[in-house]
Design an enzyme around this catalytic site. Structure first.
Site, mmCIF file in Angstrom:
data_model
loop_
_atom_site.group_PDB
_atom_site.id
_atom_site.type_symbol
_atom_site.label_atom_id
_atom_site.label_comp_id
_atom_site.label_asym_id
_atom_site.label_seq_id
_atom_site.Cartn_x
_atom_site.Cartn_y
_atom_site.Cartn_z
ATOM 1 N NE ARG A 29 -3.792 -2.244 2.258
ATOM 2 C CZ ARG A 29 -4.842 -2.483 1.484
ATOM 3 N NH1 ARG A 29 -5.260 -1.561 0.640
ATOM 4 N NH2 ARG A 29 -5.485 -3.636 1.553
ATOM 5 C CG ASP A 30 1.541 5.530 -2.333
ATOM 6 O OD1 ASP A 30 2.091 5.538 -3.446
ATOM 7 O OD2 ASP A 30 1.694 6.439 -1.493
ATOM 8 C CB ILE A 31 3.536 5.799 2.678
ATOM 9 C CG1 ILE A 31 3.664 5.907 4.179
ATOM 10 C CG2 ILE A 31 4.085 7.028 1.978
ATOM 11 C CD1 ILE A 31 5.107 5.900 4.684
ATOM 12 C CG ASN A 87 3.832 9.126 -12.209
ATOM 13 O OD1 ASN A 87 3.014 9.396 -13.081
ATOM 14 N ND2 ASN A 87 3.519 9.115 -10.923
ATOM 15 C CB VAL A 96 10.323 6.129 -5.485
ATOM 16 C CG1 VAL A 96 11.184 4.931 -5.082
ATOM 17 C CG2 VAL A 96 9.746 6.804 -4.236
ATOM 18 C CG HIS A 100 6.717 3.159 -8.339
ATOM 19 N ND1 HIS A 100 7.979 3.686 -8.464
ATOM 20 C CD2 HIS A 100 5.877 4.206 -8.246
ATOM 21 C CE1 HIS A 100 7.905 5.014 -8.449
ATOM 22 N NE2 HIS A 100 6.632 5.356 -8.325
ATOM 23 C CG HIS A 102 1.347 5.016 -8.817
ATOM 24 N ND1 HIS A 102 1.392 5.556 -7.549
ATOM 25 C CD2 HIS A 102 2.453 5.467 -9.455
ATOM 26 C CE1 HIS A 102 2.484 6.317 -7.439
ATOM 27 N NE2 HIS A 102 3.138 6.277 -8.575
HETATM 28 P P1 5GP Z 1 6.064 8.376 -7.869
HETATM 29 O O1 5GP Z 1 5.796 9.795 -7.450
HETATM 30 O O2 5GP Z 1 7.548 8.106 -7.953
HETATM 31 O O3 5GP Z 1 5.320 7.935 -9.088
HETATM 32 O O4 5GP Z 1 5.466 7.495 -6.713
HETATM 33 C C1 5GP Z 1 6.153 7.196 -5.537
HETATM 34 C C2 5GP Z 1 5.125 6.748 -4.530
HETATM 35 O O5 5GP Z 1 5.788 6.100 -3.476
HETATM 36 C C3 5GP Z 1 4.325 7.904 -3.942
HETATM 37 O O6 5GP Z 1 2.944 7.717 -4.219
HETATM 38 C C4 5GP Z 1 4.656 7.818 -2.448
HETATM 39 O O7 5GP Z 1 3.553 8.118 -1.620
HETATM 40 C C5 5GP Z 1 5.125 6.386 -2.289
HETATM 41 N N1 5GP Z 1 6.084 6.203 -1.225
HETATM 42 C C6 5GP Z 1 7.219 6.937 -1.016
HETATM 43 N N2 5GP Z 1 7.898 6.465 0.048
HETATM 44 C C7 5GP Z 1 7.176 5.411 0.513
HETATM 45 C C8 5GP Z 1 7.375 4.516 1.615
HETATM 46 O O8 5GP Z 1 8.340 4.587 2.371
HETATM 47 N N3 5GP Z 1 6.440 3.553 1.803
HETATM 48 C C9 5GP Z 1 5.350 3.436 0.972
HETATM 49 N N4 5GP Z 1 4.490 2.440 1.241
HETATM 50 N N5 5GP Z 1 5.134 4.250 -0.071
HETATM 51 C C10 5GP Z 1 6.036 5.240 -0.293
#
Ligand code: 5GP
Length: 121
Positions: A29-31, A87, A96, A100, A102
């Site tokens: 799950r996303d944080i 993304n 990140v 990944h 979403h």
């Molecule tokens: P991006 O912006 O790179 O497409 O998505 C990165 C996602 O990783 C974001 O939605 C963010 O909330 C999630 N995220 C970042 N750090 C962590 C973490 O430590 N744990 C979890 N579960 N999600 C994270």
């Protein structure tokens, strides 16, 4: 390449709400959820972004989509519908640098997924 927070999640060095794992992938799950259900499906191989996906990774990336579909069915939102997003880079808001997928579900999702302000930019 440098390690990201997702490698730490894979290695159980930091906690995450993991919903699926196999030899190739992990889903958790996303944080900071942007929908009632917001999962991240990642390969265990730390690929930086879509730009770094190699020919030999094609099956692995396809596998992430298979996991997304399996989770949708197992968690019961396959018929209501859901969205997958990956993304890539600054303009897409990638934060990140370990690819990944979403997986967003649990409510009607707007389209296009950006604000009017961003649209005008
Ligand atoms: P991006 O912006 O790179 O497409 O998505 C990165 C996602 O990783 C974001 O939605 C963010 O909330 C999630 N995220 C970042 N750090 C962590 C973490 O430590 N744990 C979890 N579960 N999600 C994270």
């Amino acid at each position: 390449m440098s390690e990201t927070i997702f490698t730490k999640i894979i290695n159980r060095e930091i906690p995450a709400d993991i919903v699926y794992e196999d030899d190739l992938s992990l889903a958790f799950r996303d944080i900071n959820p942007q929908a009632p259900v917001h999962l991240l499906v990642i390969p265990k191989k730390p690929i930086v972004s879509i730009n770094e996906i190699e020919e030999s990774d094609r099956e692995l990336v396809g596998h992430l989509y298979w996991v997304a579909g399996k989770l949708a069915k197992d968690m019961g939102f396959d018929q209501d519908g859901y969205r997958t997003v990956m993304n890539c880079g600054e303009n897409a808001g990638q934060t990140v640098f370990h690819i990944h997928l979403h997986l967003l579900a649990g409510k009607p999702l707007g389209w296009p997924p950006y604000t009017d302000k961003m649209k005008q930019a």
